[in-house]
Write an enzyme that holds these catalytic residues in place. Structure first.
Site, mmCIF file in Angstrom:
data_model
loop_
_atom_site.group_PDB
_atom_site.id
_atom_site.type_symbol
_atom_site.label_atom_id
_atom_site.label_comp_id
_atom_site.label_asym_id
_atom_site.label_seq_id
_atom_site.Cartn_x
_atom_site.Cartn_y
_atom_site.Cartn_z
ATOM 1 N N GLY A 108 -27.496 -138.674 -57.194
ATOM 2 C CA GLY A 108 -27.963 -139.994 -56.768
ATOM 3 C C GLY A 108 -28.734 -139.913 -55.455
ATOM 4 N N HIS B 53 -28.903 -138.793 -42.975
ATOM 5 C CA HIS B 53 -29.516 -140.100 -43.249
ATOM 6 C C HIS B 53 -29.315 -140.994 -42.017
ATOM 7 C CE1 HIS B 53 -31.114 -143.367 -45.605
ATOM 8 N NE2 HIS B 53 -30.167 -144.131 -45.089
ATOM 9 N N LEU C 268 -35.025 -133.941 -55.088
ATOM 10 C CA LEU C 268 -34.771 -132.562 -55.508
ATOM 11 C C LEU C 268 -34.684 -132.460 -57.030
ATOM 12 C CD1 LEU C 268 -31.990 -131.352 -53.044
ATOM 13 C CD2 LEU C 268 -34.465 -131.216 -52.779
HETATM 14 C C1 GAR Z 1 -34.646 -138.529 -39.480
HETATM 15 O O1 GAR Z 1 -34.374 -139.749 -38.834
HETATM 16 C C2 GAR Z 1 -33.792 -138.403 -40.722
HETATM 17 O O2 GAR Z 1 -32.516 -138.958 -40.588
HETATM 18 C C3 GAR Z 1 -34.612 -139.200 -41.705
HETATM 19 O O3 GAR Z 1 -35.942 -138.822 -41.439
HETATM 20 C C4 GAR Z 1 -36.056 -138.520 -40.042
HETATM 21 C C5 GAR Z 1 -36.721 -137.173 -39.894
HETATM 22 O O4 GAR Z 1 -37.008 -136.914 -38.553
HETATM 23 N N1 GAR Z 1 -34.215 -138.937 -43.060
HETATM 24 C C6 GAR Z 1 -34.206 -139.879 -43.992
HETATM 25 O O5 GAR Z 1 -34.553 -141.015 -43.815
HETATM 26 C C7 GAR Z 1 -33.685 -139.391 -45.348
HETATM 27 N N2 GAR Z 1 -33.388 -140.503 -46.197
HETATM 28 P P1 GAR Z 1 -37.274 -135.443 -38.029
HETATM 29 O O6 GAR Z 1 -38.358 -134.827 -38.921
HETATM 30 O O7 GAR Z 1 -37.777 -135.635 -36.624
HETATM 31 O O8 GAR Z 1 -35.988 -134.677 -38.095
#
Ligand code: GAR
Length: 225
Positions: free
Chosen positions: A159, A120, A104
């Site tokens: 961060g 996360h 962002l």
């Molecule tokens: C999810 O597991 C989310 O926690 C992760 O991406 C995936 C998105 O899935 N986010 C990260 O890793 C952020 N650092 P989705 O599009 O099916 O919700």
């Protein structure tokens, strides 16, 4: 103490940012349909890729979907300006990063301090920070041989995955897990439960932050939400 409830009257206007499949967005949509998001309305979904299936989910649910792709802009600054404009247009009280894999703009983080949350797929501070996203998180957890992993919802600061932690839920790792199997279990048992819950708790004014720590009022009643 700062309470994260914003509007004096009416419902919390929630904007969701997505990059991919959007199963977390779907969990929020389903929670709203099931009456579990009493104090929040989903006002807009922003994706950074036109092919993000999450946009389809938004459309099906009658939520406005907008794509702001970096590929359509000459440089990062122009993309950031357009992205921020798309955010501001929705006048959100809360911005939810639901699998949004874009760093962002700093201006946005300071403008929406304690009003941006992220999900996360690990128990922060394990397996988080730069380079840890999506399946990579689960690959790293399996590689390290942890027996417990999980998911975290946190406020977003400057961060990467360093903001105040709002909620966490642990998930067991099984011996024959593949990254894909573990990813699915973490979603089902943790992410899809935590994220709508965190939104409703914030919307209900029950989430307070002070000195980088979050406290949730009347946590014993969490199951009601
Ligand atoms: C999810 O597991 C989310 O926690 C992760 O991406 C995936 C998105 O899935 N986010 C990260 O890793 C952020 N650092 P989705 O599009 O099916 O919700």
């Amino acid at each position: 103490m700062l309470t994260q409830q914003m509007p004096e009257c009416g419902k919390l206007r929630v904007l969701v940012c997505v990059s991919g499949g959007g199963t977390n967005l779907q969990a929020i949509i389903d929670a709203k349909a099931a009456g579990r998001l009493k104090n929040a309305d989903l006002v807009r979904v922003i994706a950074n890729k036109p092919e993000a299936y999450a946009l389809e989910r938004a459309k099906k649910a009658g939520i406005e979907g907008v794509c702001v792709s970096p590929k359509d802009f000459p440089d990062r600054e122009a993309f950031h300006r357009a992205f921020l404009a798309a955010v501001e247009e929705a006048a959100p009280d809360l911005i939810v990063l639901a699998g949004f894999l874009v760093v962002l703009p700093e201006e946005m983080i300071s403008r929406y301090r304690n009003r941006i949350i992220n999900i996360h797929p690990s128990l922060i501070p394990s397996f988080c920070g730069t380079g840890f996203y999506g399946l990579k998180v689960h690959e790293a957890a399996l590689e390290r041989g942890v027996k417990i992993t999980g998911a975290t919802v946190h406020f977003v600061d400057e961060g990467t995955d360093t903001g105040p932690i709002i909620m966490q839920k642990a998930v067991a790792v099984k011996e024959d897990d593949t990254p894909e199997v573990l990813q699915r279990r973490v979603m089902e048992e943790a992410e899809w439960i935590l994220l709508p819950r965190a939104i409703e708790l914030i919307a209900a004014g029950r989430v307070k932050t002070a000195a980088g720590q979050v406290c949730i009022e009347q946590e014993k009643e969490l199951d009601e939400i």
